[in-house]
Scaffold this motif. Structure first.
Motif, PDB file in Angstrom:
ATOM      1  N   UNK A 145       0.914  -1.033   0.116  1.00 20.40           N
ATOM      2  CA  UNK A 145      -0.105   0.008  -0.053  1.00 20.40           C
ATOM      3  C   UNK A 145       0.779   1.161   0.258  1.00 20.40           C
ATOM      4  N   UNK A 146       2.275   1.070   0.280  1.00 23.40           N
ATOM      5  CA  UNK A 146       3.018   2.331   0.215  1.00 23.40           C
ATOM      6  C   UNK A 146       2.967   2.904  -1.136  1.00 23.40           C
ATOM      7  N   UNK A 147       2.650   1.986  -2.236  1.00 27.19           N
ATOM      8  CA  UNK A 147       2.671   2.685  -3.532  1.00 27.19           C
ATOM      9  C   UNK A 147       1.606   3.790  -3.602  1.00 27.19           C
ATOM     10  N   UNK A 148       0.474   3.431  -3.010  1.00 22.37           N
ATOM     11  CA  UNK A 148      -0.553   4.682  -2.857  1.00 22.37           C
ATOM     12  C   UNK A 148      -0.181   5.813  -2.046  1.00 22.37           C
ATOM     13  N   UNK A 149       0.586   5.620  -1.077  1.00 23.95           N
ATOM     14  CA  UNK A 149       1.123   6.882  -0.389  1.00 23.95           C
ATOM     15  C   UNK A 149       2.047   7.499  -1.312  1.00 23.95           C
ATOM     16  N   UNK A 150       2.832   6.800  -2.194  1.00 26.80           N
ATOM     17  CA  UNK A 150       3.819   7.724  -3.162  1.00 26.80           C
ATOM     18  C   UNK A 150       3.269   8.529  -3.928  1.00 26.80           C
ATOM     19  N   UNK A 151       1.795   8.150  -4.205  1.00 27.76           N
ATOM     20  CA  UNK A 151       1.028   8.925  -5.238  1.00 27.76           C
ATOM     21  C   UNK A 151       0.800  10.209  -4.795  1.00 27.76           C
ATOM     22  N   UNK A 152       0.044   9.931  -3.422  1.00 31.73           N
ATOM     23  CA  UNK A 152      -0.195  11.435  -2.804  1.00 31.73           C
ATOM     24  C   UNK A 152       1.003  12.155  -2.393  1.00 31.73           C
ATOM     25  N   UNK A 153       2.152  11.892  -2.227  1.00 28.84           N
ATOM     26  CA  UNK A 153       3.152  12.697  -1.663  1.00 28.84           C
ATOM     27  C   UNK A 153       4.162  12.868  -3.050  1.00 28.84           C
ATOM     28  N   UNK A 154       3.608  12.642  -4.219  1.00 26.04           N
ATOM     29  CA  UNK A 154       4.487  12.975  -5.404  1.00 26.04           C
ATOM     30  C   UNK A 154       4.749  14.349  -5.390  1.00 26.04           C
ATOM     31  N   UNK A 155       6.061  14.834  -5.691  1.00 27.43           N
ATOM     32  CA  UNK A 155       6.674  16.019  -5.510  1.00 27.43           C
ATOM     33  C   UNK A 155       6.565  17.020  -7.084  1.00 27.43           C
ATOM     34  N   UNK A 156       6.197  16.341  -7.756  1.00 32.05           N
ATOM     35  CA  UNK A 156       5.916  16.798  -9.243  1.00 32.05           C
ATOM     36  C   UNK A 156       5.185  16.147 -10.059  1.00 32.05           C
ATOM     37  N   UNK A 157       4.633  16.735 -11.631  1.00 32.45           N
ATOM     38  CA  UNK A 157       3.648  16.052 -12.063  1.00 32.45           C
ATOM     39  C   UNK A 157       4.221  14.788 -12.579  1.00 32.45           C
ATOM     40  N   UNK A 158       5.430  14.517 -12.886  1.00 32.10           N
ATOM     41  CA  UNK A 158       6.042  13.426 -13.553  1.00 32.10           C
ATOM     42  C   UNK A 158       6.016  12.178 -12.541  1.00 32.10           C
ATOM     43  N   UNK A 159       6.476  12.575 -11.300  1.00 33.36           N
ATOM     44  CA  UNK A 159       6.760  11.682 -10.460  1.00 33.36           C
ATOM     45  C   UNK A 159       5.008  11.237 -10.102  1.00 33.36           C
ATOM     46  N   UNK A 160       4.133  11.884  -9.982  1.00 37.36           N
ATOM     47  CA  UNK A 160       2.638  11.902  -9.600  1.00 37.36           C
ATOM     48  C   UNK A 160       1.982  10.779 -10.886  1.00 37.36           C
ATOM     49  N   UNK A 161       2.351  11.270 -11.906  1.00 37.63           N
ATOM     50  CA  UNK A 161       1.657  10.551 -13.211  1.00 37.63           C
ATOM     51  C   UNK A 161       2.397   9.187 -13.258  1.00 37.63           C
ATOM     52  N   UNK A 162       3.773   9.182 -12.947  1.00 33.68           N
ATOM     53  CA  UNK A 162       4.299   7.642 -13.063  1.00 33.68           C
ATOM     54  C   UNK A 162       3.595   6.645 -11.791  1.00 33.68           C
TER      55      UNK A 162
END
Length: 591
Positions: free
Chosen positions: A309-326
């Motif tokens: 579930x850490x993958x989901x946390x990584x989505x919400x904590x993404x620092x920029x659009x590229x990181x968030x989209x990936x």
């Protein structure tokens, strides 16, 4: 013998007090239909209904009323000032993921030293454990904050104390009957000592209250400084997701948080939020609770079910659009894989379950297989319940050992039935409608016999009553128009305790031939009419019922109306609950 299966349920229209309905319509300026819907949900004319129809942030309760809130906020303010390491410890469901994200984002905004931990469903299990101690030691934590767990973690919190690590528990689960853990603070509205006005918050909402209290403490006043106020408003988006997906009652504070949170989620500029809405096809739309329940929630859960579930946390904590989209695409890929796994296992489970479903001496279905993915067996159990109308316990085995997930039908406690086989299971627990357990594969036949023996005893003592499809109101189809739907929208957001309206319209006709749709042709799409009013109607899982329909015969529908947006065009659509083609619909006596 008594059975849990029932014939097609009869249709029963609710009958609220006419005087109450009239008072609601008159005092609140709503249509007769909406007044009826409000009355069916236990509301009556007055201030409570005004607040229900017009949620207001000013009606949120003061976070300092929660148990131990002042202690928790004082300690965290000191930790931030001294740059002590804070570890936020969540859980692998939507509630734990969103609450963890919320607090981590706050501490990052405040310049605190912070790390986070989400346990693995497969390696660690639920809540605190040895993994918690290892993570706290690895990051050099001075304080651990639990989210959506911890109220019963006596041993682990004692071990953390032994490591000179303090613990602040934020949780919403019922406390244990025995001793509470020796945490620095336990922020939980369900503690026996709590005087908080509302006890039905989800875990992320309790974390939000801690964040709000800490913002007050740092601001030095109940009115928080502007940047922190904006943070709290934005964070309601996470709380709304958790409130919907954790199925807590959508009343009181929960309704306020969900209503404003859905708006905040859609308006958020956070890269991860935007990326998640993009992959779900929700970007730019006005969000409703159904979008969260069926689009956002499953993608968050897919991470915990298949990977971490850490993958989901990584989505919400993404620092920029590229990181968030990936990160969002990874989540979407996991959800696609989850659906494929679920589809394949459901097909196997249906074949395996059929003999037990047809056996009247087998009130509960128990099936399992080697390699069945433990992250989706709960969903498969739900599919068996839907198909056969019996409780189901589905196991995924890996070698000799496995885990099972149970789902039930309304009015029957699957957990009580499982008590009959307690000697064969390892850890097990849950509640009336859902439970889980550990089991050796060799013990499955013995457990099946024991659980069904207990279930038969339960049914002999309390035979299941005839089931009814409960209908809010009968509505002439000519009144099912957009103006009426905009009135119905006043009841949004929907959820536990504020369910979507269920309506009956009689004597319709098919406007064109019915169509089967979906990858496996299991769904049914109709176009129905009465006079000049024509709507599309979708009936999930009813593709095989096409043969019941005929173009010229009367058609009676029980349905929920909703807006449907397709290629930028929004129109009314009906979600069918049941249908009957012929002269007389299957009404219950007195309806």
């Amino acid at each position: 013998m008594p059975t849990l299966q029932s014939d097609q349920p009869k249709w029963k229209i609710k009958t609220p007090d006419p005087a109450r309905v009239q008072a609601l319509a008159r005092n609140h300026g709503v249509s007769q239909l909406v007044a009826t819907l409000l009355a069916n949900r236990g509301l009556e004319a007055g201030e409570s209904t005004s607040k229900h129809l017009q949620p207001n942030l000013q009606d949120l309760h003061d976070p300092m009323e929660l148990p131990d809130m002042e202690i928790a906020c004082d300690r965290l303010a000191t930790a931030i000032e001294k740059q002590e390491m804070i570890l936020v410890h969540g859980d692998y469901d939507v509630d734990g993921v969103t609450g963890t994200t919320l607090l981590v984002r706050l501490f990052q905004h405040l310049g605190a030293r912070v790390d986070w931990h989400i346990p693995s469903r497969f390696d660690d299990g639920y809540s605190f454990g040895e993994h918690s101690l290892r993570k706290a030691e690895a990051v050099g934590a001075n304080i651990v904050i639990s989210v959506d767990n911890g109220t019963s973690s006596v041993d682990t919190i004692a071990a953390l104390n032994g490591m000179d690590i303090e613990t602040i528990v934020t949780d919403h689960h019922e406390p244990p009957r025995g001793e509470l853990p020796a945490a620095l603070a336990i922020v939980n509205p369900k503690l026996a000592t709590s005087r908080y006005p509302f006890r039905e918050l989800c875990g992320a909402a309790v974390a939000f209250k801690l964040a709000w209290g800490l913002c007050q403490r740092i601001s030095g006043t109940p009115r928080v400084r502007d940047d922190l106020r904006q943070f709290l408003v934005d964070s309601m988006g996470l709380v709304a997701v958790a409130t919907v997906c954790d199925v807590v009652p959508l009343e009181n504070e929960n309704r306020i948080l969900c209503c404003f949170g859905l708006k905040a989620l859609g308006a958020s500029r956070a890269p991860g939020f935007q990326a998640l809405l993009e992959v779900t096809g929700l970007k730019g739309r006005t969000l409703c609770a159904e979008d969260v329940a069926f689009q956002v929630g499953p993608r968050i859960n897919a991470a915990g079910r298949l990977e971490t579930a850490g993958r989901a946390v990584e989505v919400f904590l993404a620092a920029d659009a590229v990181e968030g989209r990936n990160a969002a695409r990874r989540l979407d890929d996991l959800n696609i894989k989850r659906r494929e796994l679920e589809r394949g296992l459901t097909e196997q489970a249906l074949v395996m379950a059929k003999p037990y479903a047809e056996d009247p001496d087998c009130p509960v279905i128990l099936v399992g297989g080697q390699g069945w993915h433990q992250g989706v067996i709960g969903i498969v159990a739900s599919r068996l319940v839907d198909r056969f109308g019996k409780p189901a316990l589905v196991f995924g085995f890996d070698g000799e050992q496995g885990r099972g997930s149970a789902r039930s039908v309304p009015g029957f406690s699957v957990l009580d039935a499982m008590h009959g086989g307690s000697e064969f299971m390892g850890r097990y627990g849950g509640h009336e409608q859902a439970a889980g357990c550990d089991l050796r594969e060799a013990d499955l036949p013995a457990l099946r016999a024991a659980v069904n023996e207990k279930a038969r005893e339960m049914l002999q003592a309390n035979p299941k009553q005839a089931s009814f499809l409960q209908i809010d109101a009968e509505l002439p189809f000519e009144n099912m128009v957009e103006a009426q739907m905009r009135q119905i929208d006043l009841l949004e957001p929907y959820g536990q305790g504020n369910e979507q309206p269920v309506l009956l319209s009689k004597d319709l006709r098919l406007a064109e031939e019915p169509r089967r749709m979906g990858q496996d042709q299991s769904h049914l799409l109709l176009k129905v009419r009465q006079g000049s009013v024509v709507h599309k109607a979708l009936f999930f899982g009813a593709g095989a019922r096409t043969q019941e329909l005929a173009m010229a015969r009367p058609l009676h529908l029980v349905y929920t109306p909703r807006w449907n947006t397709f290629r930028g065009q929004t129109s009314l659509q009906l979600l069918i609950k049941d249908m009957h083609c012929g002269d007389s619909p299957p009404m219950a006596a007195g309806s």
